[in-house]
Write a protein that holds these residues in place. Structure first.
Motif, PDB file in Angstrom:
ATOM      1  N   PRO A  10       0.831  -1.208   0.000  1.00  0.00           N
ATOM      2  CA  PRO A  10       0.000   0.000   0.000  1.00  0.00           C
ATOM      3  C   PRO A  10       0.868   1.262   0.000  1.00  0.00           C
ATOM      4  O   PRO A  10       1.823   1.356   0.770  1.00  0.00           O
ATOM      5  CB  PRO A  10      -0.782  -0.096   1.315  1.00  0.00           C
ATOM      6  CG  PRO A  10      -0.646  -1.502   1.769  1.00  0.00           C
ATOM      7  CD  PRO A  10       0.637  -2.007   1.210  1.00  0.00           C
ATOM      8  N   VAL A  11       0.544   2.193  -0.879  1.00  0.00           N
ATOM      9  CA  VAL A  11       1.262   3.467  -0.955  1.00  0.00           C
ATOM     10  C   VAL A  11       0.370   4.508  -0.282  1.00  0.00           C
ATOM     11  O   VAL A  11      -0.513   5.080  -0.902  1.00  0.00           O
ATOM     12  CB  VAL A  11       1.575   3.851  -2.419  1.00  0.00           C
ATOM     13  CG1 VAL A  11       2.333   5.170  -2.473  1.00  0.00           C
ATOM     14  CG2 VAL A  11       2.358   2.736  -3.108  1.00  0.00           C
ATOM     15  N   LEU A  12       0.610   4.733   1.009  1.00  0.00           N
ATOM     16  CA  LEU A  12      -0.252   5.617   1.795  1.00  0.00           C
ATOM     17  C   LEU A  12       0.314   7.028   1.855  1.00  0.00           C
ATOM     18  O   LEU A  12       0.604   7.567   2.922  1.00  0.00           O
ATOM     19  CB  LEU A  12      -0.452   5.039   3.205  1.00  0.00           C
ATOM     20  CG  LEU A  12      -1.148   3.685   3.236  1.00  0.00           C
ATOM     21  CD1 LEU A  12      -1.277   3.182   4.661  1.00  0.00           C
ATOM     22  CD2 LEU A  12      -2.510   3.756   2.570  1.00  0.00           C
ATOM     23  N   LEU A  13       0.476   7.622   0.695  1.00  0.00           N
ATOM     24  CA  LEU A  13       0.935   9.001   0.568  1.00  0.00           C
ATOM     25  C   LEU A  13      -0.196   9.817  -0.047  1.00  0.00           C
ATOM     26  O   LEU A  13      -0.712   9.453  -1.111  1.00  0.00           O
ATOM     27  CB  LEU A  13       2.176   9.088  -0.318  1.00  0.00           C
ATOM     28  CG  LEU A  13       3.401   8.300   0.154  1.00  0.00           C
ATOM     29  CD1 LEU A  13       4.465   8.300  -0.933  1.00  0.00           C
ATOM     30  CD2 LEU A  13       3.946   8.887   1.441  1.00  0.00           C
ATOM     31  N   VAL A  14      -0.556  10.899   0.604  1.00  0.00           N
ATOM     32  CA  VAL A  14      -1.659  11.737   0.112  1.00  0.00           C
ATOM     33  C   VAL A  14      -1.363  12.218  -1.308  1.00  0.00           C
ATOM     34  O   VAL A  14      -2.263  12.267  -2.149  1.00  0.00           O
ATOM     35  CB  VAL A  14      -1.918  12.915   1.076  1.00  0.00           C
ATOM     36  CG1 VAL A  14      -2.955  13.851   0.507  1.00  0.00           C
ATOM     37  CG2 VAL A  14      -2.353  12.395   2.442  1.00  0.00           C
ATOM     38  N   ASP A  15      -0.105  12.517  -1.604  1.00  0.00           N
ATOM     39  CA  ASP A  15       0.268  12.985  -2.946  1.00  0.00           C
ATOM     40  C   ASP A  15       0.085  11.922  -4.014  1.00  0.00           C
ATOM     41  O   ASP A  15      -0.056  12.243  -5.193  1.00  0.00           O
ATOM     42  CB  ASP A  15       1.731  13.458  -2.965  1.00  0.00           C
ATOM     43  CG  ASP A  15       1.933  14.738  -2.180  1.00  0.00           C
ATOM     44  OD1 ASP A  15       0.940  15.433  -1.886  1.00  0.00           O
ATOM     45  OD2 ASP A  15       3.100  15.050  -1.852  1.00  0.00           O
ATOM     46  N   GLU A  16       0.095  10.648  -3.631  1.00  0.00           N
ATOM     47  CA  GLU A  16      -0.067   9.548  -4.584  1.00  0.00           C
ATOM     48  C   GLU A  16      -1.533   9.117  -4.731  1.00  0.00           C
ATOM     49  O   GLU A  16      -1.869   8.349  -5.619  1.00  0.00           O
ATOM     50  CB  GLU A  16       0.764   8.351  -4.136  1.00  0.00           C
ATOM     51  CG  GLU A  16       2.258   8.574  -4.182  1.00  0.00           C
ATOM     52  CD  GLU A  16       2.806   8.564  -5.590  1.00  0.00           C
ATOM     53  OE1 GLU A  16       2.316   7.788  -6.434  1.00  0.00           O
ATOM     54  OE2 GLU A  16       3.751   9.334  -5.854  1.00  0.00           O
ATOM     55  N   ALA A  17      -2.382   9.568  -3.829  1.00  0.00           N
ATOM     56  CA  ALA A  17      -3.791   9.162  -3.830  1.00  0.00           C
ATOM     57  C   ALA A  17      -4.569   9.906  -4.923  1.00  0.00           C
ATOM     58  O   ALA A  17      -4.171  10.983  -5.354  1.00  0.00           O
ATOM     59  CB  ALA A  17      -4.421   9.463  -2.472  1.00  0.00           C
ATOM     60  N   ARG A  18      -5.682   9.285  -5.326  1.00  0.00           N
ATOM     61  CA  ARG A  18      -6.556   9.953  -6.286  1.00  0.00           C
ATOM     62  C   ARG A  18      -7.880  10.260  -5.595  1.00  0.00           C
ATOM     63  O   ARG A  18      -8.312   9.513  -4.708  1.00  0.00           O
ATOM     64  CB  ARG A  18      -6.769   9.125  -7.543  1.00  0.00           C
ATOM     65  CG  ARG A  18      -7.571   7.887  -7.357  1.00  0.00           C
ATOM     66  CD  ARG A  18      -7.819   7.161  -8.677  1.00  0.00           C
ATOM     67  NE  ARG A  18      -8.662   6.006  -8.433  1.00  0.00           N
ATOM     68  CZ  ARG A  18      -9.979   6.029  -8.433  1.00  0.00           C
ATOM     69  NH1 ARG A  18     -10.633   7.138  -8.690  1.00  0.00           N
ATOM     70  NH2 ARG A  18     -10.684   4.933  -8.177  1.00  0.00           N
ATOM     71  N   GLU A  19      -8.478  11.355  -5.997  1.00  0.00           N
ATOM     72  CA  GLU A  19      -9.775  11.732  -5.417  1.00  0.00           C
ATOM     73  C   GLU A  19     -10.871  10.881  -6.044  1.00  0.00           C
ATOM     74  O   GLU A  19     -10.875  10.653  -7.245  1.00  0.00           O
ATOM     75  CB  GLU A  19     -10.049  13.208  -5.647  1.00  0.00           C
ATOM     76  CG  GLU A  19      -9.164  14.107  -4.816  1.00  0.00           C
ATOM     77  CD  GLU A  19      -9.578  15.561  -4.854  1.00  0.00           C
ATOM     78  OE1 GLU A  19     -10.796  15.827  -5.023  1.00  0.00           O
ATOM     79  OE2 GLU A  19      -8.703  16.409  -4.723  1.00  0.00           O
ATOM     80  N   ILE A  20     -11.805  10.432  -5.194  1.00  0.00           N
ATOM     81  CA  ILE A  20     -12.901   9.606  -5.706  1.00  0.00           C
ATOM     82  C   ILE A  20     -14.236  10.332  -5.681  1.00  0.00           C
ATOM     83  O   ILE A  20     -15.243   9.775  -6.040  1.00  0.00           O
ATOM     84  CB  ILE A  20     -13.003   8.275  -4.921  1.00  0.00           C
ATOM     85  CG1 ILE A  20     -13.180   8.517  -3.433  1.00  0.00           C
ATOM     86  CG2 ILE A  20     -11.806   7.409  -5.200  1.00  0.00           C
ATOM     87  CD1 ILE A  20     -13.443   7.266  -2.629  1.00  0.00           C
TER      88      ILE A  20
END
Length: 58
Positions: free
Chosen positions: A47-57
């Motif tokens: 899991p890549v738990l970085l806010v910068d790597e996340a996408r908005e749903i």
């Protein structure tokens, strides 16, 4: 492609932004936080738990 995360790991993981629990979306290969509206990728089973790597749903 389906992604698996051990149940015990899923129970302790939390969204780094909201601190809310995450749920696994096996089809998309992501960990989803309904509270913050972010989906975090899982790459090579990690899991890549970085806010910068996340996408908005939302």
């Amino acid at each position: 492609m389906t992604t698996k995360i051990d149940e015990w790991l899923l129970e302790i993981l939390a969204c780094p932004k909201s601190k809310a629990p995450l749920r696994l979306d096996e089809e998309a290969g992501e960990l989803v936080c309904d509270e913050s509206g972010l989906a975090y990728p899982i790459r090579d089973g990690i899991p890549v738990l970085l806010v910068d790597e996340a996408r908005e749903i939302r």
